[in-house]
Design a protein around this motif. Structure first.
Motif, mmCIF file in Angstrom:
data_model
loop_
_atom_site.group_PDB
_atom_site.id
_atom_site.type_symbol
_atom_site.label_atom_id
_atom_site.label_comp_id
_atom_site.label_asym_id
_atom_site.label_seq_id
_atom_site.Cartn_x
_atom_site.Cartn_y
_atom_site.Cartn_z
ATOM 1 N N LEU A 126 1.237 -3.389 5.379
ATOM 2 C CA LEU A 126 -0.052 -3.891 4.872
ATOM 3 C C LEU A 126 -0.052 -5.416 4.827
ATOM 4 O O LEU A 126 -0.990 -6.058 5.290
ATOM 5 N N ILE A 131 -3.252 -7.800 4.546
ATOM 6 C CA ILE A 131 -3.990 -7.037 3.534
ATOM 7 C C ILE A 131 -3.197 -7.098 2.239
ATOM 8 O O ILE A 131 -2.002 -6.771 2.225
ATOM 9 N N ASP A 132 -3.859 -7.526 1.173
ATOM 10 C CA ASP A 132 -3.185 -7.691 -0.110
ATOM 11 C C ASP A 132 -2.973 -6.322 -0.760
ATOM 12 O O ASP A 132 -3.956 -5.653 -1.117
ATOM 13 N N PRO A 133 -1.719 -5.889 -0.923
ATOM 14 C CA PRO A 133 -1.475 -4.575 -1.550
ATOM 15 C C PRO A 133 -2.044 -4.494 -2.974
ATOM 16 O O PRO A 133 -2.340 -3.405 -3.452
ATOM 17 N N ASP A 135 -4.959 -5.512 -3.960
ATOM 18 C CA ASP A 135 -6.352 -5.064 -3.862
ATOM 19 C C ASP A 135 -6.447 -3.635 -3.348
ATOM 20 O O ASP A 135 -7.289 -2.859 -3.788
ATOM 21 N N TYR A 136 -5.575 -3.323 -2.385
ATOM 22 C CA TYR A 136 -5.709 -2.036 -1.693
ATOM 23 C C TYR A 136 -4.985 -0.904 -2.419
ATOM 24 O O TYR A 136 -5.470 0.219 -2.443
#
Lengths: 254, 266
Positions: A126, A131-133, A135-136
Motif C-alpha cells: 500500500l 496509499i496511506d495505510p 486512511d485505508y
C-alpha cells in the motif's frame, strides 16, 4: 527481564495504541478516511456481530433474574426486579459483556487480518503505491470498532432487559408492566444509561487501539500473527476491566 | 533517475554503511550481492518505505529522505515497486489489484482505468485475467500481476526485488524479457535485485555489486567482471559472460503457447 525493560515494553504498547488512535483521529478530522472501507468494516465487524450479542445478552439478562429470584421471592421485592436488572445491565453488564464479545470476535479478527497484511508485506505494498495505510486500513477499522462497541452495547442493554423481563414473567410471575415500572420508576435515570455508554466508548477505543496496534506490529509469519492475536485479546480484556474500574471509581465522585 | 549518496541504515547491527549508487534515466541496473548484503533494505529506502539514519536518496532530483508522510507519498507516486513475496492484495481480484492505485488517485475515469488494466494485463501475458481471484494464480502469474501493478501508474522509476524468485528457467527468461519490454515501453528507470545473475546480466545496462553494506563497484558488466576487488571477484567467480543474450524479446502470446509434453509453468 529487568523492571526497566518491562516498563519499556509497556510504554511501547501504550505508545503503539496511542499512535493508532491519533492516526484514526487525524484521518477523521481531515475526512481522509476511506468511506468504502468504513462501510465494509461496519457491515463485517458490526452488523455480523449482532446475532452473537443478541444471543449472549438475552441469556445474561435471564441469568441475572434466575440468580436473584430466591432473594426476590424471600423479601417479596418483585417490584424492584426492573430496577435491579436495569441497574446492573445499564451500568455494568451491558458494556462489559459487549466489550468482551467485541474484543473476542472483532478485535481478534482485526489483529489477524492486519497481522496477515503486515507479514505478507501488503501494508508495504500500500505504502509503495503511495496509499496511506492510516486512511485505508487504520481509521476505518478504529471508527467501525468504536461505533460497533457503542451501538452494540445499547443493543445488548435492550436485549438483556427483554431477557430479564421475560424470565421474570416466567419464573417469578412479574408482569412486564411491573418490570417496566421498576425500571422507569425514578431510581434509574439517564445518568445510568450514559454511564454505560461512556464505558462502551472507552472500551471501543481500547479494543480498536490494541487490536490494530498488535496487528500492525505482527512479525514472524503465521506464528507471529497467532501470537499477536493472543496477546491482543488478553491485553484488551485486562484493559477493559481496568478502565471499567477507573470509570466506575471516577463516577462515584471520588 | 535514482541517486543514492552515503546512505546508512542499521537494525541494531549496521546493514548499509555508506551506500552510493546512481541509476541513470531509462537505464536498467542490476543490484547484486551475497545474501544479507542489504539489497532489499536499499530498495525499500529508495521506495521510501524505510528511513535511513544518514545519507541522501533523490528520485528524479527530488530528495526522499526527511520528508513528512504527505510529501513522501507524493514522491512515492513516481515509483513502482514489486516485492519479493509479491504482496498482492488477497481481498481484491486481479483486475482490482491493478486498478487499485489508479482508483485511489481518482485522476482517470473508470472506463480509462479498465482499459489500462486490460492493456497492462495483456502486456504481461495475462489478458482476460481481470476477474480471477489472486489466490487461484500460480506463483509465476502472481509475479507478473505484481510487475503489472507496479507499472500501472506509468511511474518513471521501477524497483523490482527478486522478480524471478521461485520461477523455472523458462518463466525466468520470460520475466526478464518482460522487464526489458517494460523499460522500452514505459521508458522507465529500472533497478532490479536478483539472485539469478546469469539471466540478469543478459538484460542489464549496468551492474552494481553490494557487499557488506557498501556498493563496491558499479558500471557496465564488462568493467564489473574485470574488477580486481577480492569480494567482487569471489562473488562473480562462477558467472558466465553472456556473449549473446539468451533472453528472447518478450512476447505476451508466448505465455499461452502450448508447452512441450511433461513441461509446466509456475
Amino acid at each position: 527481564m529487568s523492571v526497566r525493560s518491562r516498563i519499556g515494553i509497556l510504554m511501547a504498547l501504550v505508545g503503539g495504541v496511542g499512535v493508532v488512535l491519533l492516526q484514526a483521529l487525524r484521518a477523521v478530522l481531515k475526512r481522509s478516511l476511506d468511506w468504502e472501507q468504513l462501510e465494509e468494516s461496519l457491515v463485517r465487524l458490526g452488523l455480523h456481530s449482532l446475532p452473537v450479542i443478541f444471543g449472549t445478552a438475552l441469556f445474561v439478562g435471564g441469568i441475572m433474574v434466575i440468580q436473584s429470584a430466591p432473594l426476590m421471592t424471600r423479601y417479596g421485592a418483585h417490584s424492584l426486579l426492573g430496577w435491579g436488572a436495569g441497574f446492573g445491565i445499564l451500568r455494568e453488564v451491558g458494556p462489559i459483556l459487549t466489550g468482551l464479545m467485541i474484543s473476542g470476535r472483532v478485535g481478534s479478527n482485526n489483529t489477524a487480518e492486519l497481522g496477515t497484511l503486515q507479514v505478507t508485506e501488503q501494508i508495504n505494498g500500500l505504502r509503495a503505491l503511495a496509499i496511506d495505510p492510516a486512511d485505508y486500513l487504520v481509521a476505518p477499522r478504529v471508527v467501525a470498532i468504536v461505533l460497533t462497541t457503542v451501538l452494540g452495547t445499547i443493543f445488548a442493554m435492550v436485549v438483556a432487559l427483554c431477557g430479564a423481563a421475560i424470565t421474570g414473567q416466567i419464573l417469578l410471575g412479574v408482569h412486564p408492566v411491573t418490570f417496566w415500572n421498576g425500571l422507569t420508576g425514578g431510581m434509574l435515570g439517564w445518568p445510568d444509561f450514559t454511564h454505560g455508554v461512556v464505558k462502551s466508548f472507552v472500551f471501543g477505543l481500547v479494543i480498536a487501539g490494541t487490536s490494530t496496534s498488535f496487528g500492525l506490529h505482527a512479525r514472524g509469519g503465521a506464528p507471529g500473527v497467532g501470537r499477536a492475536v493472543n496477546e491482543s485479546v488478553v491485553l484488551s480484556a485486562v484493559a477493559i476491566f481496568v478502565m471499567d474500574a477507573l470509570i466506575s471509581f471516577a463516577s462515584q465522585g471520588h | 533517475m535514482i541517486e543514492v549518496e552515503r546512505v546508512y541504515k542499521s537494525f541494531g547491527e549496521p546493514v548499509l554503511r555508506g551506500v552510493n549508487l546512481r541509476v541513470g534515466r531509462g537505464r536498467l541496473v542490476g543490484l547484486v550481492g551475497p545474501p544479507a548484503s542489504g539489497k532489499s533494505v536499499l530498495l525499500r529506502i529508495i521506495a521510501g518505505l524505510l528511513e535511513p539514519e544518514a545519507g541522501s536518496v533523490r528520485v528524479d532530483g527530488e530528495e526522499m529522505v526527511g520528508l513528512n508522510y504527505q510529501q513522501r507519498g507524493r514522491l512515492q507516486g513516481r515509483i513502482g515497486m514489486a516485492f519479493q513475496n509479491i504482496a498482492l492484495f488477497d481481498h481484491l481480484s486481479v483486475g482490482e489489484n491493478l486498478a487499485f492505485p489508479l482508483r485511489r488517485q481518482k485522476a482517470l475515469p473508470e472506463a480509462e482505468i479498465n482499459g489500462r488494466v486490460s492493456a497492462e494485463l495483456a502486456a504481461v501475458g495475462l489478458a482476460g485475467f481481470e476477474e480471477r481471484a489472486v489466490q487461484g494464480l500460480s506463483g509465476g502469474q502472481k509475479r507478473r500481476v505484481g510487475i503489472a501493478r507496479a507499472a500501472i501508474t506509468r511511474p518513471p522509476v521501477l524497483l523490482y526485488d527478486e522478480p524471478a524468485a521461485g520461477l523455472d528457467p523458462v518463466s525466468t527468461s520470460r520475466m526478464f524479457a518482460l522487464l526489458v519490454d517494460q523499460k522500452k515501453r514505459l521508458k522507465s528507470t529500472l533497478l532490479v535485485v536478483s539472485s539469478d545473475l546469469d539471466r540478469l546480466f543478459e538484460v542489464t545496462d549496468e551492474v552494481a555489486v553490494l557487499h557488506n553494506g557498501r556498493v563496491l563497484c558499479q558500471g557496465p558488466l564488462g568493467s564489473v567482471l574485470a574488477s580486481q576487488l577480492p569480494p567482487v571477484r569471489e562473488f562473480l567467480a562462477d558467472v558466465r559472460v553472456p556473449a549473446v543474450s539468451s533472453v528472447p524479446p518478450y512476447d505476451p502470446d508466448s505465455e499461452r503457447a502450448p508447452l512441450p509434453p511433461g513441461a509446466f509453468l509456475l
